[in-house]
Enzyme design. Structure first.
Site, PDB file in Angstrom:
ATOM      1  N   ASP A   1      -2.439  -5.771  -3.854  1.00 43.24           N
ATOM      2  CA  ASP A   1      -1.300  -5.062  -4.465  1.00 43.24           C
ATOM      3  C   ASP A   1      -0.538  -6.130  -5.239  1.00 43.24           C
ATOM      4  OD1 ASP A   1      -2.369  -2.795  -3.956  1.00 43.24           O
ATOM      5  OD2 ASP A   1      -1.164  -2.492  -2.077  1.00 43.24           O
TER       6      ASP A   1
ATOM      7  N   GLY B   1      -3.673   7.154  -4.826  1.00 43.72           N
ATOM      8  CA  GLY B   1      -4.786   7.002  -4.146  1.00 43.72           C
ATOM      9  C   GLY B   1      -4.987   6.723  -2.455  1.00 43.72           C
TER      10      GLY B   1
ATOM     11  N   LYS C   1       5.038   1.372   1.968  1.00 47.03           N
ATOM     12  CA  LYS C   1       4.247   2.721   1.367  1.00 47.03           C
ATOM     13  C   LYS C   1       3.204   3.096   2.564  1.00 47.03           C
ATOM     14  CE  LYS C   1       2.864   2.618  -3.042  1.00 47.03           C
ATOM     15  NZ  LYS C   1       1.560   3.091  -3.301  1.00 47.03           N
ATOM     16  N   SER C   2       2.397   2.272   2.517  1.00 46.90           N
ATOM     17  CA  SER C   2       1.276   2.429   3.548  1.00 46.90           C
ATOM     18  C   SER C   2       1.596   3.022   4.828  1.00 46.90           C
ATOM     19  CB  SER C   2       0.438   1.138   3.649  1.00 46.90           C
ATOM     20  OG  SER C   2      -0.144   0.681   2.601  1.00 46.90           O
TER      21      SER C   2
ATOM     22  N   ARG D   1       1.064   7.031   6.262  1.00 44.64           N
ATOM     23  CA  ARG D   1       0.303   7.303   7.463  1.00 44.64           C
ATOM     24  C   ARG D   1       1.593   8.104   8.634  1.00 44.64           C
ATOM     25  NH1 ARG D   1      -2.083   3.295   4.671  1.00 44.64           N
ATOM     26  NH2 ARG D   1      -4.076   2.731   5.369  1.00 44.64           N
TER      27      ARG D   1
HETATM   28  C1  S3P Z   1      -3.606   0.959   0.957  1.00 47.08           C
HETATM   29  C2  S3P Z   1      -4.927  -0.074   0.807  1.00 47.08           C
HETATM   30  C3  S3P Z   1      -5.084  -0.741  -0.645  1.00 47.08           C
HETATM   31  C4  S3P Z   1      -3.929  -0.946  -1.256  1.00 47.08           C
HETATM   32  C5  S3P Z   1      -3.288   0.481  -1.663  1.00 47.08           C
HETATM   33  C6  S3P Z   1      -2.679   1.115  -0.169  1.00 47.08           C
HETATM   34  C7  S3P Z   1      -3.408   1.996   2.042  1.00 47.08           C
HETATM   35  O1  S3P Z   1      -6.212   0.070  -1.121  1.00 47.08           O
HETATM   36  O2  S3P Z   1      -4.439  -1.230  -2.575  1.00 47.08           O
HETATM   37  O3  S3P Z   1      -1.938   0.247  -2.556  1.00 47.08           O
HETATM   38  O4  S3P Z   1      -2.350   2.130   2.374  1.00 47.08           O
HETATM   39  O5  S3P Z   1      -4.422   1.976   2.713  1.00 47.08           O
HETATM   40  P1  S3P Z   1      -7.690  -0.068  -0.712  1.00 47.08           P
HETATM   41  O6  S3P Z   1      -7.926  -0.072   0.614  1.00 47.08           O
HETATM   42  O7  S3P Z   1      -8.511   0.644  -1.312  1.00 47.08           O
HETATM   43  O8  S3P Z   1      -8.101  -1.460  -1.354  1.00 47.08           O
END
Ligand code: S3P
Length: 425
Positions: A312, A92, A23-24, A28
């Site tokens: 996570d 988020g 997902k991350s 991006r």
């Molecule tokens: C993420 C960073 C993490 C993670 C989120 C995905 C990202 O949050 O908990 O699920 O893709 O950068 P934080 O960086 O706010 O801890």
């Protein structure tokens, strides 16, 4: 889907080659393509709600997206102002990284999200961005979405963050790329580093020394991405826990990123006694390979360092704690309270319903290993809570409700789970 009943399962041996893509990295890919001079080619992009929302936003911002169902090609002629309200859904990561990307763009933009995202803290990005000249606002002085952004010129910065957050770091790195000089970002603990790896791969001038990232503004657009997104270790981890709590089970999880900032939960499960091996297959933007997990009796552990590397996965790891011998303790994890739900109270409430002895403090909790009992639990609208307690159901049976959230990150979760157990909807 409102609820499922999961049946307990006996031993299983499976090889899974279709864990949801990361997902991350997928978020991006969509965003960073807007910084490239030419067409980015992305294979295995995560087709889940969160990341498809990011792709839709990128389209609204003027990118051309060609999707043949397998490969997504994105090209952009710069970020364009648009009429649409940019909806990040539950994500988020989407909202915080778009704040960084749009802070210097020419125009006015509105970011919003679902009822959960609109209650999550945003000052952690709006305030540092404002301090370098960005014009961002939102309810309660920029704390809550909807957020408005009026792109403006940004100053070089030397910023020391109090939170180990890849989302904050990434927003600030994206802003730095369009600032007027060399920027320096320091974090208290290393958070996941996909942004640095990917932007460097695209030719950005970024260097990392320990906890300090130095970013020089882009002189030109970057090289397009050519990437196959690896499997998401956070999604793979549900099946690692399934195996670790089921006597004689074995699972091979294929094509997962071994990025050290992402596989700490597997290391924690190893410390608990699970038999885990890593078989590296390639290393381009990220090290990628197969992870094999074999059942072994589990013992309790304390988790207190590098929390952002397993933040996570803590809900799923807590299911392993409940099946381990002894008292496991999580410390320094207050960030869990501002995730998709307050994950300290979601985990503690649900484990208590399953007959497990738990106690909660401000920055963590403890779990006394015991016998999980079938219960009716709620996801609290949080995908990772939903999937963690479905996995607990492999041990004792479980009814879990409010499950649409699983589509935010792992749409084929039930398809994979059905290789292991029976699910009644
Ligand atoms: C993420 C960073 C993490 C993670 C989120 C995905 C990202 O949050 O908990 O699920 O893709 O950068 P934080 O960086 O706010 O801890």
């Amino acid at each position: 889907m409102s609820k499922v009943v999961v049946e307990p399962c006996s031993s299983f041996r499976v090889k899974i080659d279709s864990i949801a893509p990361d997902k991350s990295i997928s978020h991006r890919c969509a965003m960073f393509s807007m910084l490239a001079d030419g067409e980015s080619v992305i294979e295995n992009f995560l087709r889940a709600e969160d990341t498809m929302n990011s792709l839709e936003i990128v389209k609204n911002l003027g990118a051309t997206v060609v999707d043949d169902g397998t490969i997504i090609k994105i090209s952009s002629k710069g970020i364009k102002e648009c009429e649409a309200i940019l909806d990040c859904g539950n994500s988020g990561t989407g909202m915080r990284l778009f704040c960084g990307l749009l802070s210097s763009a020419n125009g006015h933009f509105i970011l919003t999200g679902d009822k959960y995202l609109c209650e999550r803290p945003m000052k952690r990005v709006t305030h540092p961005l404002r301090s370098i000249g960005a014009k961002l606002d939102g309810r309660e002085d920029g704390e809550f979405a909807p957020l408005s952004i009026r792109g403006s010129s940004l100053k070089a910065y030397n910023y020391e963050s109090k939170i180990a957050s890849a989302q904050v770091k990434s927003a600030m790195i994206l802003a730095a790329l369009s600032s007027d000089g060399e920027c320096r970002y320091k974090e208290p603990e290393l958070s996941r580093d996909h942004t640095e790896r990917m932007l460097k791969g695209m030719g950005a001038d970024i260097s990392v020394k320990g906890l300090v990232t130095t970013i020089k503004p882009m002189k030109n657009l970057l090289k397009p991405l050519k990437i196959r997104v690896p499997a998401d270790p956070s999604s793979a981890f549900f099946f690692a826990v399934a195996c670790a709590i089921t006597p004689n089970a074995e699972v091979v999880l294929e094509g997962v990123t071994f990025n050290p900032t992402r596989i700490e939960a597997f290391k924690a499960l190893e410390r608990m006694g699970a038999d885990i091996t890593y078989d590296l297959k390639e290393d381009v933007y990220e090290p990628i390979g197969n992870i094999t997990v074999k059942y072994a009796p589990l013992k309790a552990i304390v988790v207190e360092d590098n929390i952002s590397w397993l933040i996570d996965e803590l809900p799923a790891l807590s299911i392993a704690f409940a099946c381990a011998n002894g008292v496991s303790v999580v410390k320094n994890a207050e960030e869990l309270r501002v995730k998709e739900s307050d994950r300290i109270s979601s985990v503690v409430d649900n484990l208590a319903k399953c007959g497990i002895e738990v106690s909660e403090v401000k920055d963590g909790y403890s779990v006394t290993g015991g016998t999980l009992k079938k219960a009716c639990v709620d996801s609290f609208g949080d995908h990772r809570i939903a999937m963690s307690f479905i996995i607990a159901g492999l041990k004792c049976g479980m009814e879990v409700s409010d499950l649409d959230c699983i589509n935010t990150s792992f749409p084929n979760f039930f398809e994979l789970l059905s290789q292991i157990t029976t699910i009644k909807r």
